[in-house]
Scaffold this active site. Structure first.
Site, short mmCIF file in Angstrom:
data_model
loop_
_atom_site.label_atom_id
_atom_site.label_comp_id
_atom_site.label_asym_id
_atom_site.label_seq_id
_atom_site.Cartn_x
_atom_site.Cartn_y
_atom_site.Cartn_z
N HIS A 89 6.30 9.73 1.17
CA HIS A 89 5.09 10.51 1.46
C HIS A 89 5.15 11.94 0.91
O HIS A 89 4.24 12.74 1.15
CB HIS A 89 4.80 10.57 2.97
CG HIS A 89 4.58 9.24 3.60
ND1 HIS A 89 4.00 9.10 4.84
CD2 HIS A 89 4.85 7.98 3.20
CE1 HIS A 89 3.93 7.81 5.16
NE2 HIS A 89 4.45 7.11 4.16
N GLU A 98 11.43 -3.42 6.34
CA GLU A 98 11.48 -2.09 5.73
C GLU A 98 12.56 -1.20 6.33
O GLU A 98 12.70 -1.07 7.54
CB GLU A 98 10.12 -1.40 5.89
CG GLU A 98 10.05 -0.02 5.27
CD GLU A 98 8.65 0.58 5.34
OE1 GLU A 98 8.44 1.62 4.70
OE2 GLU A 98 7.77 0.00 6.02
N ASP A 123 0.83 -1.21 0.00
CA ASP A 123 0.00 0.00 0.00
C ASP A 123 0.87 1.26 0.00
O ASP A 123 2.03 1.24 0.43
CB ASP A 123 -0.97 0.01 1.18
CG ASP A 123 -0.26 -0.09 2.53
OD1 ASP A 123 0.76 -0.80 2.64
OD2 ASP A 123 -0.73 0.56 3.50
N GLU A 137 0.04 -1.32 5.84
CA GLU A 137 1.11 -0.82 6.70
C GLU A 137 0.98 0.68 6.92
O GLU A 137 1.24 1.19 8.01
CB GLU A 137 2.48 -1.16 6.09
CG GLU A 137 3.67 -0.92 7.03
CD GLU A 137 4.21 0.51 7.02
OE1 GLU A 137 4.99 0.86 7.91
OE2 GLU A 137 3.83 1.29 6.11
#
Length: 406
Positions: free
Chosen positions: A375, A173, A75, A145
């Site tokens: 992000h 990660e 995601d 996540e």
């Protein structure tokens, strides 16, 4: 000519597995196709309906040995399309001026489809070589996540399918680095999303009405804002190098949502403030939660934990560790001349669920000298660094999966 590995990576990036409505089945179909092409086993498990976890298995010669798992999430977070130079799900390949290298722009290019793609390409190369490793190796692609992971890895790890994997070590990660340092996440801050809700007197906006919801809420906001300032000042005072490397030693507090009110001339009867707090493992969790609850009680405000973790398990090793899988990990770190720095992950990752099951987990991303754009707008990865990272994972999988006993 575009390398085939890059073409496949870009295909993955184009799948809009973006919140709030991620195309998880599109991801599952893509990964099934990859598994069939590579020639490895494929499983799609829905511990939570509509949230498939996809697992690819590179079978080893001795399945009784503890396996190596490679985890990634499929995601990605939402985008502000108007802020991007390129379509965020177009996976545009743009040549870097004066070089033969390219930037690949897409949401998820850094966080973290690039890592999942490295797993796929490493599996492809190892399978094509015909070599059979000793241990089973699993590449996992999990949902949710980015919204806390409770219905992704948090649910999957309780299933029979996960337990049957007999996991002995998790590679998870990590993040890219601005310099030559590679961060190794052995632990992370604890998630705490909390909402403070105030109820108070209402009336006309022109009146001096006392005991309003906002009056009750302001001391809470001011206290947590001051707490944030103290933590940030301490970070700046104690560390002159990269914040990313050290901020996990401090508790971050960010006011992310203010809700309430109907129109400008009506004093709201209810108002709320939501905070994203990440608690450093250097702090006692129970004491911190008591601090928040006392803050609410002292101001006649209710408290609601939207999402929080109650435990924080760390993976701890040293150079003299007798964990042979960790020793194999360090051997590849040395082989690739990686400047490894143990770091508290400033955010949260799915590795926390794995550690809670007693399985060692290290988050790592070997890509260096890249801006941190997770992000952010115009998220990209450099093609040459992606290709180089594939070699790292090939070596890492080979070395760890060939450890004799554990």
């Amino acid at each position: 000519m575009e390398p085939e590995s890059v073409s496949r990576f870009r295909e993955y990036l184009r799948i809009e597995s973006v919140h709030p409505n991620p195309d998880y089945y599109g991801v599952a179909d893509f990964l099934k196709k990859q598994a069939e092409e590579i020639g490895v086993e494929y499983q799609c498990i829905e511990a939570i309906k509509g949230k498939p976890v996809v697992v690819l298995k590179l079978a080893g010669s001795d399945p009784s040995l503890k396996s190596v798992i490679l985890n990634s999430h499929s995601d990605v977070v939402p985008v502000y399309r108007e802020k991007w130079k390129y379509e965020p799900f177009g996976a545009e390949r743009v040549q870097i001026e004066g070089t033969s290298d390219y930037k690949i722009y897409a949401r998820g290019a850094q966080d973290m489809k690039v890592t999942g793609s490295c797993y796929l390409e490493a599996f492809r190369t190892l399978k094509k070589s015909g070599k059979i490793l000793k241990r089973n190796v699993y590449a996992m692609f999990v949902p949710d996540e980015e919204i806390g992971g409770k219905e992704g890895m948090g649910a999957f790890i309780k299933t029979k399918e996960f337990k049957d994997m007999n996991a002995g070590f998790d590679i998870d990660e990590g993040i890219q680095s601005l310099n030559d340092v590679t961060y190794a996440f052995f632990q992370e801050r604890t998630l705490c999303w909390v909402k403070f809700i105030a109820h108070g007197n209402t009336g006309h906006g022109s009146q001096f009405i006392e005991g309003t919801a906002i009056e009750k809420l302001l001391p809470v906001i001011n206290e947590l804002s001051n707490f944030r300032k103290v933590q940030l000042d301490s970070l700046k005072e104690k560390f002159s190098i990269s914040q990313m490397q050290n901020q996990g030693n401090f508790t971050s507090v960010n006011l992310t949502m203010l809700e309430g009110g109907k129109q400008p001339n009506v004093i709201p009867a209810t108002y709320s403030a939501t905070f994203d707090i990440r608690v450093t493992p250097n702090t006692d969790l129970n004491q911190f939660f008591q601090y928040l609850e006392s803050l609410a009680a002292d101001n006649d405000v209710s408290i609601e934990y939207i999402n929080r973790d109650l435990v924080n398990i760390s993976t701890t090793f040293d150079k003299n560790s007798n964990n042979l899988l960790y020793t194999a990990f360090l051997k590849i770190i040395d082989k690739h001349n990686i400047n490894l720095t143990p770091t508290i992950c400033p955010g949260i990752t799915d590795a926390r669920f794995v550690r809670a099951e007693g399985i060692p987990a290290i988050g790592i991303n070997p890509m260096t000298f890249l801006p941190f754009l997770a992000h952010d707008h115009d998220e990209y990865i450099t093609e040459s660094k992606f290709i180089k990272a594939i070699d790292f994972y090939i070596d890492l999988i080979t070395e760890m999966a060939n450890v004799d006993s554990f």
